[in-house]
Write a protein that holds these residues in place. Structure first.
Motif, PDB file in Angstrom:
ATOM      1  N   SER A  51      63.827  77.423  45.642  1.00 18.68           N
ATOM      2  CA  SER A  51      63.114  78.700  45.528  1.00 18.68           C
ATOM      3  C   SER A  51      62.473  78.884  44.158  1.00 18.68           C
ATOM      4  CB  SER A  51      64.068  79.855  45.811  1.00 18.68           C
ATOM      5  OG  SER A  51      65.012  79.956  44.772  1.00 18.68           O
ATOM      6  N   ARG A  67      58.496  84.979  38.742  1.00 19.34           N
ATOM      7  CA  ARG A  67      59.246  85.126  39.993  1.00 19.34           C
ATOM      8  C   ARG A  67      58.698  86.300  40.805  1.00 19.34           C
ATOM      9  NH1 ARG A  67      65.461  83.946  38.039  1.00 19.34           N
ATOM     10  NH2 ARG A  67      64.952  82.017  36.991  1.00 19.34           N
ATOM     11  N   PRO A  68      58.753  86.195  42.141  1.00 14.42           N
ATOM     12  CA  PRO A  68      58.163  87.254  42.967  1.00 14.42           C
ATOM     13  C   PRO A  68      58.863  88.605  42.815  1.00 14.42           C
ATOM     14  CG  PRO A  68      59.350  85.650  44.309  1.00 14.42           C
ATOM     15  CD  PRO A  68      59.311  85.101  42.929  1.00 14.42           C
ATOM     16  N   GLU A  69      58.097  89.649  43.074  1.00 13.57           N
ATOM     17  CA  GLU A  69      58.661  90.986  42.988  1.00 13.57           C
ATOM     18  C   GLU A  69      59.572  91.274  44.162  1.00 13.57           C
ATOM     19  OE1 GLU A  69      56.357  94.564  41.853  1.00 13.57           O
ATOM     20  OE2 GLU A  69      54.934  93.000  41.207  1.00 13.57           O
ATOM     21  N   LYS A  70      60.543  92.161  43.908  1.00 14.47           N
ATOM     22  CA  LYS A  70      61.522  92.501  44.937  1.00 14.47           C
ATOM     23  C   LYS A  70      60.876  92.970  46.234  1.00 14.47           C
ATOM     24  CE  LYS A  70      65.921  93.414  42.868  1.00 14.47           C
ATOM     25  NZ  LYS A  70      66.985  94.343  42.574  1.00 14.47           N
ATOM     26  N   THR A  72      59.081  91.664  48.433  1.00 12.52           N
ATOM     27  CA  THR A  72      57.879  91.021  48.971  1.00 12.52           C
ATOM     28  C   THR A  72      58.346  89.877  49.884  1.00 12.52           C
ATOM     29  OG1 THR A  72      57.859  89.486  47.102  1.00 12.52           O
ATOM     30  CG2 THR A  72      56.495  91.471  46.892  1.00 12.52           C
ATOM     31  N   GLU A  74      57.741  86.777  49.695  1.00 14.56           N
ATOM     32  CA  GLU A  74      58.169  85.640  48.863  1.00 14.56           C
ATOM     33  C   GLU A  74      59.580  85.858  48.340  1.00 14.56           C
ATOM     34  OE1 GLU A  74      55.386  87.434  48.239  1.00 14.56           O
ATOM     35  OE2 GLU A  74      53.953  86.050  49.172  1.00 14.56           O
ATOM     36  N   TRP A  75      59.847  87.095  47.972  1.00  9.25           N
ATOM     37  CA  TRP A  75      61.172  87.424  47.446  1.00  9.25           C
ATOM     38  C   TRP A  75      62.229  87.246  48.539  1.00  9.25           C
ATOM     39  CZ3 TRP A  75      64.733  91.288  48.736  1.00  9.25           C
ATOM     40  CH2 TRP A  75      65.776  91.476  47.825  1.00  9.25           C
ATOM     41  N   LEU A  78      63.076  83.709  48.907  1.00 11.60           N
ATOM     42  CA  LEU A  78      63.904  83.295  47.781  1.00 11.60           C
ATOM     43  C   LEU A  78      65.359  83.740  47.967  1.00 11.60           C
ATOM     44  CD1 LEU A  78      62.400  83.413  44.331  1.00 11.60           C
ATOM     45  CD2 LEU A  78      64.667  84.326  44.481  1.00 11.60           C
ATOM     46  N   GLU A  79      65.525  84.961  48.491  1.00 11.57           N
ATOM     47  CA  GLU A  79      66.874  85.462  48.728  1.00 11.57           C
ATOM     48  C   GLU A  79      67.586  84.636  49.802  1.00 11.57           C
ATOM     49  OE1 GLU A  79      68.737  87.965  47.058  1.00 11.57           O
ATOM     50  OE2 GLU A  79      67.110  87.396  45.716  1.00 11.57           O
TER      51      GLU A  79
END
Ligand SMILES: [Zn+2]
Ligand SMILES: [Zn+2]
Length: 241
Positions: A51, A67-70, A72, A74-75, A78-79
């Motif tokens: 990620s 890093r992507p914003e919460k 979104t 993409e976020w 990543l999570e």
């Protein structure tokens, strides 16, 4: 949650541990342990967490600012990656024990560890707070490494044909439609493997096996479902304070 220092094996609550910011997979009790471990071996094993790989350079991690914003899309992706890494980290030593068991080493040639591995197909459990329960195992099996590579060409597997102490297992995360979303490979050295090769053949066969009805398959699936990682480790006689 209690985590173990990757270097000195000291156990501390997760909020007091430092995590490797590249792979997000290993935790340390102190800066000192992290530095020694990095020089000793982690430098060679540390892969940038999927990620965090920079879109411009696969050998670089993105910086904090990139890093992507919460919340979104993409976020969220990543999570998902992080939750899977955390889950795998919690179960890792249990999976390692099942991985050697399932290969039934006493009844196969020594090359078994280079040609075959344990494969776990897992699915996320929604609305689950316990990080050890955020995934469940749909299917566990012994597969040929060549097959895994043929089906997932992006997976990098480097096999040293002279290293009989290295073992592997693969975790494939799928969504509820059965589509593979993530693929992870764990490799580790086990200097105790020679002993396992010399186990009683009947005992070894009763522990492992390629068939979907092999006892280890159901034991593993239900252990991950109903027990905690430390309870499973205890079951195998692994001491944890
Ligand atoms: Zn330490
Ligand atoms: Zn690392």
């Amino acid at each position: 949650m209690i985590l173990t220092c990757y270097y000195c094996t000291k156990e501390l609550p997760s909020n007091q541990m430092k995590r490797c910011s590249r792979c997000l997979l290993v935790t340390y009790c102190s800066k000192e342990c992290q530095t020694i471990s990095w020089k000793a071996s982690h430098k060679q094993n540390c892969k940038i967490h999927p990620s965090l790989v920079s879109p411009d350079d696969p050998n670089k991690a993105v910086s904090k600012a990139e890093r992507p914003e919460k919340f979104t899309p993409e976020w969220i992706e990543l999570e998902i990656d992080r939750a899977l890494s955390r889950w795998m980290q919690l179960w890792r030593s249990c999976f390692q024990m099942y991985a050697w068991m399932c290969l039934d080493l006493a009844n196969h040639p020594r090359e078994r560890v280079m040609t075959h591995c344990m494969q776990l197909i897992v699915q996320p459990r929604n609305f689950e707070d316990d990080p050890a329960k955020q995934y469940f195992i749909v299917e566990a099996s012994v597969v040929s490494i060549a097959d895994v590579q043929a089906r997932h060409p992006t997976l990098e597997v480097t096999i040293d044909p002279t290293d009989y102490t290295r073992m592997r297992f693969v975790v494939i995360m799928q969504n509820h439609l059965g589509e593979a979303r993530r693929l992870r490979l764990v490799q580790w050295n086990d200097i105790g493997l020679e002993k396992k090769r010399q186990m009683d053949k009947a005992d070894s066969a009763s522990l492992g096996g390629d068939s979907p009805d092999s006892p280890w398959v159901q034991t593993l699936i239900s252990a991950v479902d109903s027990m905690s990682p430390s309870e499973v480790e205890k079951m195998f006689g692994k001491k944890r304070s």
